[in-house]
Design an enzyme around this catalytic site. Structure first.
Site, short mmCIF file in Angstrom:
data_model
loop_
_atom_site.label_atom_id
_atom_site.label_comp_id
_atom_site.label_asym_id
_atom_site.label_seq_id
_atom_site.Cartn_x
_atom_site.Cartn_y
_atom_site.Cartn_z
N HIS A 17 0.84 -1.21 0.00
CA HIS A 17 0.00 0.00 0.00
C HIS A 17 0.87 1.25 0.00
CE1 HIS A 17 -3.11 -2.62 2.24
NE2 HIS A 17 -3.60 -2.41 1.03
N LYS A 41 -17.43 -6.22 6.18
CA LYS A 41 -16.14 -6.79 6.58
C LYS A 41 -15.99 -6.83 8.09
CE LYS A 41 -12.59 -5.96 3.13
NZ LYS A 41 -11.36 -5.22 2.85
N ARG A 90 -2.20 -6.22 -7.85
CA ARG A 90 -1.07 -7.12 -7.56
C ARG A 90 -0.91 -8.16 -8.66
NH1 ARG A 90 -3.56 -8.02 -1.81
NH2 ARG A 90 -5.10 -8.67 -3.28
N SER A 128 -3.01 -7.63 3.04
CA SER A 128 -3.32 -7.49 4.46
C SER A 128 -3.69 -8.84 5.06
CB SER A 128 -4.47 -6.49 4.65
OG SER A 128 -4.08 -5.21 4.24
#
Length: 156
Positions: A17, A41, A90, A128
Site C-alpha cells: 500500500h 467486513k 497485484r 493485508s
C-alpha cells in the site's frame, strides 16, 4: 491542483500500500489516503487504529493526507474535488474485482476516473490478509509492513 484519492480498509496498511501511496504522490499534487469502513467486513484493527497506522506511516510524505469515510468512496472523491481514484493491482486475479468496482464508480459519477497502479516488483504477493495470517502464525512480518504498523501488531 491535481488531486486523487486512494481508498482501502488498510487492515493493516502494508508496504505494498505504501508503495502505491508514494508513487501516486509523485503523480498528483495531493493524495488522500482514505481509510474506509465496509459494514460487510470484519476488521482485525479498529477504525481508529487503522487511521493512526496510516497517518503515522504517511507522515513523511508532504502531499498525502489520511482521511476516513464510512460512505461511498466515489462520493467522497467528488466532495474533495478529486478527479481520480487510485487502485493498486497485484495480479491478474485482482483485475476482475477492480474492473467491476471501477464500472460501479463510473455509474455513480462518470466524471471521476479510476487509475490502476501495478504493484512494484517483489511487492505483488503482499496482502493485508497474508500479513495477518503470517503474524498469527509467528512469521516475521517486519519486511512487509511499515514500522508504525508493526508497533500496533506488537501491542496485541
Amino acid at each position: 491542483m491535481k488531486k486523487a484519492i486512494y481508498p482501502g480498509s488498510f487492515d493493516p496498511l502494508t508496504n505494498g500500500h505504501l508503495d502505491i501511496i508514494k508513487r501516486a504522490s509523485d503523480v498528483f499534487d495531493k493524495v488522500y489516503v482514505c481509510v474506509a469502513d465496509n459494514p460487510m467486513k470484519k476488521y482485525f484493527f479498529t477504525t481508529e487504529e487503522r487511521l493512526n497506522m496510516a497517518k503515522e506511516s504517511c507522515k513523511d510524505i508532504p502531499n498525502v493526507e489520511v482521511i476516513y469515510t464510512d460512505g461511498v468512496v466515489v462520493n467522497k472523491a467528488h466532495e474533495l474535488g478529486c478527479k481520480v481514484i487510485v487502485r493498486g493491482l497485484r495480479a491478474v486475479t485482482d483485475f476482475e474485482f477492480e474492473f467491476q468496482l471501477a464500472a460501479a464508480n463510473e455509474f455513480i459519477n462518470d466524471e471521476i476516473e479510476t487509475m490502476f497502479l501495478m504493484a512494484s516488483s517483489g511487492k505483488g504477493f503482499i496482502s493485508s490478509s497474508y500479513v495477518k495470517d503470517f503474524y498469527l502464525n509467528n512469521v516475521d512480518i517486519s519486511s512487509l509492513v511499515p514500522e508504525p504498523v508493526l508497533k500496533y501488531f506488537k501491542k496485541r
